[in-house]
Design a protein around this motif. Sequence first.
Motif, mmCIF file in Angstrom:
data_model
loop_
_atom_site.group_PDB
_atom_site.id
_atom_site.type_symbol
_atom_site.label_atom_id
_atom_site.label_comp_id
_atom_site.label_asym_id
_atom_site.label_seq_id
_atom_site.Cartn_x
_atom_site.Cartn_y
_atom_site.Cartn_z
ATOM 1 N N ARG A 28 -1.325 48.830 -43.246
ATOM 2 C CA ARG A 28 -0.682 47.790 -44.149
ATOM 3 C C ARG A 28 0.642 48.602 -44.835
ATOM 4 N NH1 ARG A 28 -1.814 43.229 -46.220
ATOM 5 N NH2 ARG A 28 -3.690 42.973 -45.465
ATOM 6 N N THR A 66 -9.631 32.938 -58.032
ATOM 7 C CA THR A 66 -10.212 34.013 -57.115
ATOM 8 C C THR A 66 -11.354 33.464 -56.721
ATOM 9 O OG1 THR A 66 -9.600 35.457 -59.106
ATOM 10 C CG2 THR A 66 -11.358 36.303 -57.489
ATOM 11 N N ASP A 102 -9.898 42.487 -48.085
ATOM 12 C CA ASP A 102 -9.215 41.732 -46.696
ATOM 13 C C ASP A 102 -9.197 42.874 -45.578
ATOM 14 O OD1 ASP A 102 -8.129 39.393 -45.105
ATOM 15 O OD2 ASP A 102 -6.569 40.914 -45.061
ATOM 16 N N LYS A 104 2.697 46.056 -40.352
ATOM 17 C CA LYS A 104 1.167 45.774 -39.903
ATOM 18 C C LYS A 104 1.171 45.683 -38.408
ATOM 19 C CE LYS A 104 0.924 41.869 -42.491
ATOM 20 N NZ LYS A 104 0.390 40.773 -43.346
ATOM 21 N N ILE A 129 -12.659 43.577 -44.308
ATOM 22 C CA ILE A 129 -13.076 42.396 -43.593
ATOM 23 C C ILE A 129 -12.440 42.282 -42.188
ATOM 24 C CG2 ILE A 129 -13.146 39.896 -43.496
ATOM 25 C CD1 ILE A 129 -13.330 40.112 -46.497
ATOM 26 N N ASP A 130 -11.180 42.554 -42.280
ATOM 27 C CA ASP A 130 -10.323 42.408 -40.900
ATOM 28 C C ASP A 130 -10.408 43.795 -39.807
ATOM 29 O OD1 ASP A 130 -9.763 39.742 -41.439
ATOM 30 O OD2 ASP A 130 -7.730 40.446 -42.116
ATOM 31 N N HIS A 169 -10.600 43.726 -59.827
ATOM 32 C CA HIS A 169 -11.007 42.438 -60.086
ATOM 33 C C HIS A 169 -11.579 42.294 -61.437
ATOM 34 C CE1 HIS A 169 -14.254 39.063 -59.237
ATOM 35 N NE2 HIS A 169 -13.317 38.683 -59.898
ATOM 36 N N GLU A 200 -11.973 32.508 -47.537
ATOM 37 C CA GLU A 200 -12.502 33.846 -46.632
ATOM 38 C C GLU A 200 -13.632 33.086 -45.960
ATOM 39 O OE1 GLU A 200 -11.397 37.060 -45.678
ATOM 40 O OE2 GLU A 200 -9.670 35.788 -46.816
ATOM 41 N N ALA A 260 -6.597 43.478 -55.058
ATOM 42 C CA ALA A 260 -8.161 43.701 -54.883
ATOM 43 C C ALA A 260 -8.411 42.934 -53.599
ATOM 44 C CB ALA A 260 -9.042 43.321 -55.778
ATOM 45 N N SER A 261 -7.816 41.829 -53.475
ATOM 46 C CA SER A 261 -8.044 40.897 -52.228
ATOM 47 C C SER A 261 -7.649 41.655 -50.982
ATOM 48 C CB SER A 261 -7.501 39.619 -52.323
ATOM 49 O OG SER A 261 -5.880 39.651 -52.127
ATOM 50 N N LYS A 310 -6.580 30.732 -49.713
ATOM 51 C CA LYS A 310 -6.263 32.387 -49.784
ATOM 52 C C LYS A 310 -5.095 32.690 -50.324
ATOM 53 C CE LYS A 310 -5.589 34.267 -45.704
ATOM 54 N NZ LYS A 310 -5.475 34.520 -44.229
ATOM 55 N N ASP A 361 3.761 34.553 -43.003
ATOM 56 C CA ASP A 361 2.835 35.624 -42.614
ATOM 57 C C ASP A 361 2.314 35.665 -40.973
ATOM 58 O OD1 ASP A 361 1.919 37.883 -44.274
ATOM 59 O OD2 ASP A 361 -0.057 37.445 -43.548
ATOM 60 N N MET A 399 -10.446 31.761 -53.324
ATOM 61 C CA MET A 399 -10.035 32.817 -52.467
ATOM 62 C C MET A 399 -11.154 33.340 -51.521
ATOM 63 S SD MET A 399 -7.383 35.248 -54.384
ATOM 64 C CE MET A 399 -6.815 36.612 -53.252
ATOM 65 N N VAL A 400 -12.512 33.632 -52.369
ATOM 66 C CA VAL A 400 -13.397 33.779 -51.716
ATOM 67 C C VAL A 400 -14.070 32.692 -50.825
ATOM 68 C CG1 VAL A 400 -15.827 34.604 -52.064
ATOM 69 C CG2 VAL A 400 -14.247 35.545 -53.508
ATOM 70 N N GLN A 455 2.231 32.334 -46.724
ATOM 71 C CA GLN A 455 1.273 32.394 -45.646
ATOM 72 C C GLN A 455 1.556 31.664 -44.334
ATOM 73 O OE1 GLN A 455 -1.431 34.525 -46.884
ATOM 74 N NE2 GLN A 455 -2.040 34.484 -44.623
ATOM 75 N N LYS A 472 -8.336 34.410 -35.030
ATOM 76 C CA LYS A 472 -8.149 33.645 -36.475
ATOM 77 C C LYS A 472 -7.399 32.318 -35.655
ATOM 78 C CE LYS A 472 -8.103 36.654 -40.030
ATOM 79 N NZ LYS A 472 -7.470 37.653 -40.959
HETATM 80 C C1 FPP Z 1 -4.836 38.224 -46.409
HETATM 81 O O1 FPP Z 1 -5.004 37.395 -45.259
HETATM 82 C C2 FPP Z 1 -5.887 37.869 -47.241
HETATM 83 C C3 FPP Z 1 -5.879 37.068 -48.463
HETATM 84 C C4 FPP Z 1 -4.607 36.562 -48.830
HETATM 85 C C5 FPP Z 1 -6.921 36.897 -49.329
HETATM 86 C C6 FPP Z 1 -8.308 37.562 -49.103
HETATM 87 C C7 FPP Z 1 -9.346 37.341 -50.030
HETATM 88 C C8 FPP Z 1 -10.281 37.798 -50.174
HETATM 89 C C9 FPP Z 1 -10.847 39.089 -49.364
HETATM 90 C C10 FPP Z 1 -11.431 37.479 -51.532
HETATM 91 C C11 FPP Z 1 -10.999 38.856 -52.611
HETATM 92 C C12 FPP Z 1 -11.970 38.536 -53.722
HETATM 93 C C13 FPP Z 1 -11.883 39.344 -54.821
HETATM 94 C C14 FPP Z 1 -12.693 39.085 -55.872
HETATM 95 C C15 FPP Z 1 -10.644 40.158 -55.009
HETATM 96 P P1 FPP Z 1 -4.570 38.000 -43.964
HETATM 97 O O2 FPP Z 1 -5.575 38.691 -43.265
HETATM 98 O O3 FPP Z 1 -4.303 36.728 -43.123
HETATM 99 O O4 FPP Z 1 -3.054 38.800 -43.984
HETATM 100 P P2 FPP Z 1 -2.919 40.272 -43.876
HETATM 101 O O5 FPP Z 1 -2.069 39.995 -42.438
HETATM 102 O O6 FPP Z 1 -1.905 40.783 -44.834
HETATM 103 O O7 FPP Z 1 -4.187 40.810 -43.589
#
Ligand code: FPP
Length: 332
Positions: free
Chosen positions: A99, A145, A90, A231, A93-94, A122, A152, A85-86, A176, A217, A148-149, A214, A241
């Motif tokens: 992926r 969880t 994500d 990716k 958002i990104d 979730h 973000e 879900a995250s 995260k 990552d 994590m939010v 991370q 970032k």
């Molecule tokens: C990857 O980061 C992102 C995460 C590990 C966590 C993201 C969390 C959220 C969006 C909140 C989620 C909330 C719920 C309720 C499920 P990155 O962008 O650095 O890694 P990537 O390169 O794999 O995208």
Amino acid sequence: MNQLELIARLKPETAKIDAAMRQDLASIDSPRLKEVLEYAIFNGGKRIRPLLLILAARLCAPQAEDGPGSGLYRLALAYEYIHAASLLHDDVIDHAESRRGRATANRVWDNTHVILAGDFLHSRAMWLAGSLGGVDCLAALSRATAGMVEAEFLQLANAEEMSRSRERYFAALTGKTGLLIAAACESGAIFAGAGDELRRALAVFGNNLGLTFQIVDDLLDYLGDEGKTGKAVGNDFKEGKMTLPLLLALETATAPDRARLLNWLAAGSAEERRLALPEAREIIDRARGFTTARRQAETLTKEALEALAPFTGRPELSTLKALTAYVLKREK
Ligand code: FPP
Ligand code: MG
């Protein structure tokens, strides 16, 4: 245990986790929701979080329940679901396009489908944690969880303010990735009926392992091979970032190099940063940003293993050690 032995050792476990997930998702009525979830979940993921939960439970109680239909495996799914879900959210958002070597779900469908599919996972995860692990497991997963939010939001603030604080970077990293892996390990201990000391030891192990994961990552985002990571390389820099290699480089780079980096970050567009990536990478390398970040990941790995001292002599330990080594050395 080397990496090949680790893969052989974990293969039957990941197969059971996948079987439990397929069984669980079979009850979904909406064909489109099922399609999005299957796309997001069965994509070659490493299943690290559920595996850690199962291994942690066995570390605390060797007789911990077995089999894909068992409570242990179903509880473990909660962690893969929150993770999936995250990542769904994500990638929205990104604005991520790929992926694990494929188009992101937001490109195949759209943001609406992806956000709703994440919401389903979730709520399903919370139900599994509460019904199979009790209130302590539910609390551990909910805390992680929510963390994590918050992370973000912190990451957004860090990018907006161009924060160069390592403390804020590590706070975002803990939220995260550290918290969820810590909670997976702790939930295994809770399921096995372990006391506070062992629960804490596993949570510390999980947190440090998560931070290592991370940082690796973040390194792969600059240095990885797209063919392996699946990716796009350079997405973090393009999105502005402030990840560890960049932060470290901003601390140690020469004044002109630092000015160049800051100029791309403050005044450049995402497209300009994409084009500047090879040069930014050279600057970070010259300032030893990559080497120092890797050294920090190695230190965290060492601390992770030290936390497992209460389990010395247990046979499951070799698997956890090999998994830790893999997280540090992984190329995908
Ligand atoms: C990857 O980061 C992102 C995460 C590990 C966590 C993201 C969390 C959220 C969006 C909140 C989620 C909330 C719920 C309720 C499920 P990155 O962008 O650095 O890694 P990537 O390169 O794999 O995208
Ligand atoms: Mg991302």
